[in-house]
Design a protein around this motif. Structure first.
Motif, PDB file in Angstrom:
ATOM      1  N   ALA A 222       4.795  10.892  -3.594  1.00 25.41           N
ATOM      2  CA  ALA A 222       4.695  11.599  -4.592  1.00 25.41           C
ATOM      3  C   ALA A 222       5.568  11.667  -5.912  1.00 25.41           C
ATOM      4  O   ALA A 222       6.786  11.216  -5.599  1.00 25.41           O
ATOM      5  N   ASN A 223       4.726  11.775  -7.033  1.00 21.02           N
ATOM      6  CA  ASN A 223       5.762  11.865  -8.352  1.00 21.02           C
ATOM      7  C   ASN A 223       6.630  10.740  -8.569  1.00 21.02           C
ATOM      8  O   ASN A 223       7.681  10.673  -8.835  1.00 21.02           O
ATOM      9  N   GLU A 224       5.929   9.326  -8.481  1.00 15.61           N
ATOM     10  CA  GLU A 224       6.596   8.172  -8.866  1.00 15.61           C
ATOM     11  C   GLU A 224       6.146   8.162 -10.589  1.00 15.61           C
ATOM     12  O   GLU A 224       6.340   8.915 -11.188  1.00 15.61           O
ATOM     13  N   VAL A 225       5.159   7.237 -10.791  1.00 10.55           N
ATOM     14  CA  VAL A 225       4.594   7.089 -12.219  1.00 10.55           C
ATOM     15  C   VAL A 225       3.467   7.057 -12.128  1.00 10.55           C
ATOM     16  O   VAL A 225       2.661   7.968 -12.789  1.00 10.55           O
ATOM     17  N   VAL A 226       2.641   5.941 -11.479  1.00 11.42           N
ATOM     18  CA  VAL A 226       1.325   5.966 -11.476  1.00 11.42           C
ATOM     19  C   VAL A 226       0.609   7.095 -10.977  1.00 11.42           C
ATOM     20  O   VAL A 226      -0.523   7.559 -11.385  1.00 11.42           O
ATOM     21  N   ASP A 227       1.142   7.703  -9.860  1.00 16.99           N
ATOM     22  CA  ASP A 227       0.344   8.888  -9.363  1.00 16.99           C
ATOM     23  C   ASP A 227       0.372  10.204 -10.298  1.00 16.99           C
ATOM     24  O   ASP A 227      -0.688  10.856 -10.244  1.00 16.99           O
ATOM     25  N   VAL A 228       1.451  10.235 -10.978  1.00 14.64           N
ATOM     26  CA  VAL A 228       1.536  11.239 -12.046  1.00 14.64           C
ATOM     27  C   VAL A 228       0.442  10.965 -13.058  1.00 14.64           C
ATOM     28  O   VAL A 228      -0.422  11.909 -13.385  1.00 14.64           O
ATOM     29  N   GLU A 229       0.470   9.850 -13.607  1.00 15.76           N
ATOM     30  CA  GLU A 229      -0.740   9.508 -14.624  1.00 15.76           C
ATOM     31  C   GLU A 229      -2.002   9.814 -14.220  1.00 15.76           C
ATOM     32  O   GLU A 229      -3.056  10.331 -14.784  1.00 15.76           O
ATOM     33  N   ILE A 230      -2.267   8.982 -12.960  1.00 14.10           N
ATOM     34  CA  ILE A 230      -3.701   9.425 -12.377  1.00 14.10           C
ATOM     35  C   ILE A 230      -4.053  10.659 -12.087  1.00 14.10           C
ATOM     36  O   ILE A 230      -5.421  10.926 -12.259  1.00 14.10           O
ATOM     37  N   ALA A 231      -3.089  11.435 -11.593  1.00 11.30           N
ATOM     38  CA  ALA A 231      -3.393  12.754 -11.200  1.00 11.30           C
ATOM     39  C   ALA A 231      -3.999  13.757 -12.256  1.00 11.30           C
ATOM     40  O   ALA A 231      -4.993  14.422 -12.350  1.00 11.30           O
ATOM     41  N   VAL A 232      -3.097  13.519 -13.170  1.00  9.30           N
ATOM     42  CA  VAL A 232      -3.596  14.228 -14.508  1.00  9.30           C
ATOM     43  C   VAL A 232      -4.912  13.768 -15.291  1.00  9.30           C
ATOM     44  O   VAL A 232      -5.513  14.504 -15.581  1.00  9.30           O
ATOM     45  N   SER A 233      -5.044  12.684 -15.287  1.00  8.33           N
ATOM     46  CA  SER A 233      -6.294  11.932 -15.854  1.00  8.33           C
ATOM     47  C   SER A 233      -7.251  12.243 -14.983  1.00  8.33           C
ATOM     48  O   SER A 233      -8.430  12.693 -15.516  1.00  8.33           O
ATOM     49  N   ARG A 234      -7.104  12.215 -13.603  1.00  8.17           N
ATOM     50  CA  ARG A 234      -8.544  12.342 -12.673  1.00  8.17           C
ATOM     51  C   ARG A 234      -8.730  14.008 -12.149  1.00  8.17           C
ATOM     52  O   ARG A 234      -9.870  14.169 -12.373  1.00  8.17           O
ATOM     53  N   TYR A 235      -7.643  14.568 -12.314  1.00 11.58           N
ATOM     54  CA  TYR A 235      -7.751  15.878 -11.747  1.00 11.58           C
ATOM     55  C   TYR A 235      -7.362  16.833 -12.924  1.00 11.58           C
ATOM     56  O   TYR A 235      -7.615  18.061 -12.538  1.00 11.58           O
ATOM     57  N   CYS A 259      10.570  11.082  -8.013  1.00 10.17           N
ATOM     58  CA  CYS A 259      11.333  10.739  -9.112  1.00 10.17           C
ATOM     59  C   CYS A 259      11.178  11.507 -10.358  1.00 10.17           C
ATOM     60  O   CYS A 259      11.959  11.913 -11.353  1.00 10.17           O
ATOM     61  N   ASP A 260       9.771  12.091 -10.705  1.00  4.78           N
ATOM     62  CA  ASP A 260       9.320  12.821 -11.725  1.00  4.78           C
ATOM     63  C   ASP A 260       9.280  14.227 -11.588  1.00  4.78           C
ATOM     64  O   ASP A 260       7.782  14.452 -11.010  1.00  4.78           O
ATOM     65  N   VAL A 261      10.198  14.812 -11.213  1.00  4.48           N
ATOM     66  CA  VAL A 261       9.956  16.506 -10.916  1.00  4.48           C
ATOM     67  C   VAL A 261      10.548  17.299 -11.885  1.00  4.48           C
ATOM     68  O   VAL A 261      11.565  17.210 -12.295  1.00  4.48           O
ATOM     69  N   SER A 262       9.951  18.446 -12.308  1.00  2.00           N
ATOM     70  CA  SER A 262      10.597  19.604 -12.872  1.00  2.00           C
ATOM     71  C   SER A 262      11.256  20.357 -12.177  1.00  2.00           C
ATOM     72  O   SER A 262      11.454  20.484 -10.749  1.00  2.00           O
ATOM     73  N   ASP A 263      12.095  21.265 -12.611  1.00  2.00           N
ATOM     74  CA  ASP A 263      12.999  22.468 -12.087  1.00  2.00           C
ATOM     75  C   ASP A 263      12.021  23.348 -11.222  1.00  2.00           C
ATOM     76  O   ASP A 263      12.159  23.687 -10.222  1.00  2.00           O
TER      77      ASP A 263
END
Length: 432
Positions: A222-235, A259-263
Motif C-alpha cells: 500500500a501507498n507506493e506511487v502507482v497504487d495511490v494514483e490508481i486508487a484516486v483515479s478509479r475509486y 511510502c506516501d502516508v499522512s499523519d
C-alpha cells in the motif's frame, strides 16, 4: 537432548535492542536459560557479534530469476509492472522455475544471515499448477534449511480462482494447522493481494475469508506511487481508505511500503493494529519514496524490514538494506539508530508474521542466529561493534548461521547445497 553452546562473542543482541555478554545456550533447537552442557557442542564465536537470524518480511522470490533486466531500471512503476509481466510470460512460470528461483533466493538469504523469508508470490499463469508452485518453493526452503512464509498472493487474478487456490495450498502444505504454521515452525502459509491497484474488493474479501477460516496472516502492499494514483483515479479514494472499507486494516494484516502516508493515515494504521514493512532497497532505487519509519514507530506501529523482489532491488541482502534504511531515514525525519533498525530486521519482522518466537535470542525463542565476524580491517576503529554491523562493511556476510539450532552456513558456505550448482541450474532454466 541435543545441546549447543555459542561461546565467546563480543556481544549478543537479543533482538529487542538489548545487548549482553555471555553464551547462547541451545537445547533441541530452542534458546534456553541453561542446560546440562556435559556433551554439548561448542561453537566458537570469538571476534563475533551474535544476532538473531534476520527475518525478511517482504520478498518476491520468483524475481530472483529476473534481475537487472533491460528496460526495468529507473522507470515508473506503471511501466515496470508490464515489463516484468512480459519477462514472466516469456520464461514460462511453472513449478520448476518457481522452485529454482526460490532455491537461489533462499540460498542468497541464508548466506546473508536471513533465516526466515516471507515470499509474496504474485505470478500465477492461467491453468497453473498452483499447489505445485507453492510446494516447489517450500521444498527449496526445506532442502536448504531455511524458514519460509509462503504468501499466496494475487495480481489481477480471478478472485474465485485465487481463493480456491489458497484453500488448496493450505490443505496441501499445512493441513489442519491453526495459523497456517507447520508443526516444526519451518513453513507458514499466508494470503495477500498485490494491492488495490491490481485487485478488486472481491479478491480481498475472498482471500480474507480463507485467512479467517484457517487463522492465516494477511499481507498486501500500500501507498507506493502507482497504487495511490490508481486508487484516486478509479475509486476517488486513497489506498488506506479502501483497505479500511474492505476490512483490511486489522491486527492480522501487514502492509508493505507505506511510502506516501499522512499523519492522519499513520494514526489510523496504528489504531487498527496493522503492522508495516519498510523496503528501502526497492523503494529508493525505483524512486517510489521513503517510508516515514520514525513517525510510524513513534505512533506505535510495529515495523519490520524487507528487501522486496529481485526485479526492483536486485538483491536479497537484508543487512545491506538495513544500512540503507539508516542512511535514508534522515531524509524524512530523525535518523534511526542502528539498534532500532536491527530490531526491525529481526523481532519487528517476526511480529508482523505473527511469529513472536522468531527474531529473538531469549529463552523459548527458536535458535535461529548469526555469527558476524567483526575482527577484520573493515571494522578497524569501530567504537560500537553493534552499530558497526550496519554502518561498517557494506555487503557484510555472516561467518556462521544456525536455523532451529542446526548449522546451515559455516565459514560463509552453504552446508546443504552447492552454491555454484544452485546458480547454474537457474541460469540454465532461464537461458541466460
Amino acid at each position: 537432548m541435543s545441546v549447543t553452546i555459542v561461546r565467546g562473542a563480543i556481544a549478543v543482541i537479543d533482538g529487542s535492542g538489548r545487548v549482553r555478554e555471555g553464551d547462547v545456550t541451545i537445547a533441541d533447537g530452542v534458546v534456553v536459560e541453561s542446560a546440562d552442557t556435559t556433551d554439548a557442542e561448542i561453537i566458537d564465536a570469538t571476534g563475533c557479534v551474535v544476532t538473531p537470524g534476520l527475518v525478511n518480511a517482504h520478498h518476491h522470490l520468483l524475481q530472483t530469476a529476473f534481475r537487472t533486466l533491460p528496460g526495468t531500471r529507473g522507470i515508473p512503476m506503471r511501466e515496470w509492472l508490464p515489463a516484468m509481466a512480459a519477462a514472466y510470460t516469456a520464461a514460462g512460470v511453472d513449478p520448476e522455475l518457481t522452485g529454482l528461483a526460490a532455491r537461489a533466493g533462499l540460498a542468497e538469504a541464508l548466506l546473508c544471515g536471513v533465516t526466515t523469508v516471507a515470499d509474496h508470490h504474485l505470478t500465477w499463469p492461467a491453468d497453473a499448477d498452483t499447489v505445485g508452485m507453492a510446494r516447489a518453493a517450500a521444498t527449496a526452503a526445506a532442502d536448504l534449511g531455511a524458514r519460509l512464509v509462503f504468501v499466496r498472493g494475487a495480481a489481477r487474478d480471478d478472485p474465485q480462482t485465487a481463493a480456491a487456490s489458497a484453500e488448496d495450498i493450505v490443505s496441501a502444505l499445512v493441513p489442519n494447522r491453526a495459523g497456517g504454521v507447520s508443526a516444526d515452525g519451518m513453513l507458514q502459509v499466508a494470503v495477500g493481494p498485490a494491492g488495490v491497484h491490481s485487485d478488486p474488493r472481491e479478491t480481498f474479501a475472498l482471500l480474507g475469508e480463507v485467512a479467517q477460516r484457517h487463522g492465516l496472516r494477511r499481507r498486501t502492499q500500500a501507498n507506493e506511487v502507482v497504487d495511490v494514483e490508481i486508487a484516486v483515479s478509479r475509486y476517488g479514494k486513497r489506498p488506506l481508505d479502501l483497505l479500511e472499507e474492505w476490512g483490511w486494516l486489522a491486527p492480522d494484516v501487514t502492509l508493505a511500503h507505506l511510502c506516501d502516508v499522512s499523519d492522519d493515515e499513520i494514526a489510523r494504521v496504528a489504531a487498527s493494529g496493522v503492522s508495516a514493512t519498510h523496503a528501502p532497497g526497492c523503494d529508493v532505487p525505483m524512486g517510489w519514496g521513503v517510508a516515514p519509519v520514525r513517525r510510524l514507530l513513534d505512533a506505535g506501529v510495529a515495523v519490520g524490514l524487507g528487501t522486496s523482489g529481485g526485479g526492483s532491488n536486485d538483491a536479497g541482502h537484508l543487512l545491506a538494506d538495513a544500512r540503507l534504511a539508516l542512511q535514508v531515514s534522515a531524509l524524512v525525519g530523525p535518523q534511526l539508530p542502528a539498534s532500532d533498525v536491527l530490531t526491525m530486521a529481526t523481532a519487528g519482522s517476526a511480529d508482523g508474521l505473527g511469529r513472536p518466537e522468531l527474531g529473538r535470542l531469549t529463552p523459548g525463542s527458536a535458535a535461529d542466529l548469526c555469527l558476524w565476524d567483526v575482527s577484520g580491517v573493515a571494522d578497524a576503529g569501530v567504537a560500537d561493534p553493534v552499530a558497526g554491523l550496519l554502518w561498517a562493511a557494506p555487503g557484510r556476510r555472516p561467518r556462521t548461521v544456525l536455523v532451529a539450532g542446526h548449522v546451515v552456513v559455516d565459514q560463509g558456505r552453504l552446508i546443504r547445497a552447492d552454491e555454484r550448482e544452485v546458480v547454474a541450474r537457474l541460469f540454465e532454466r532461464v537461458k541466460r
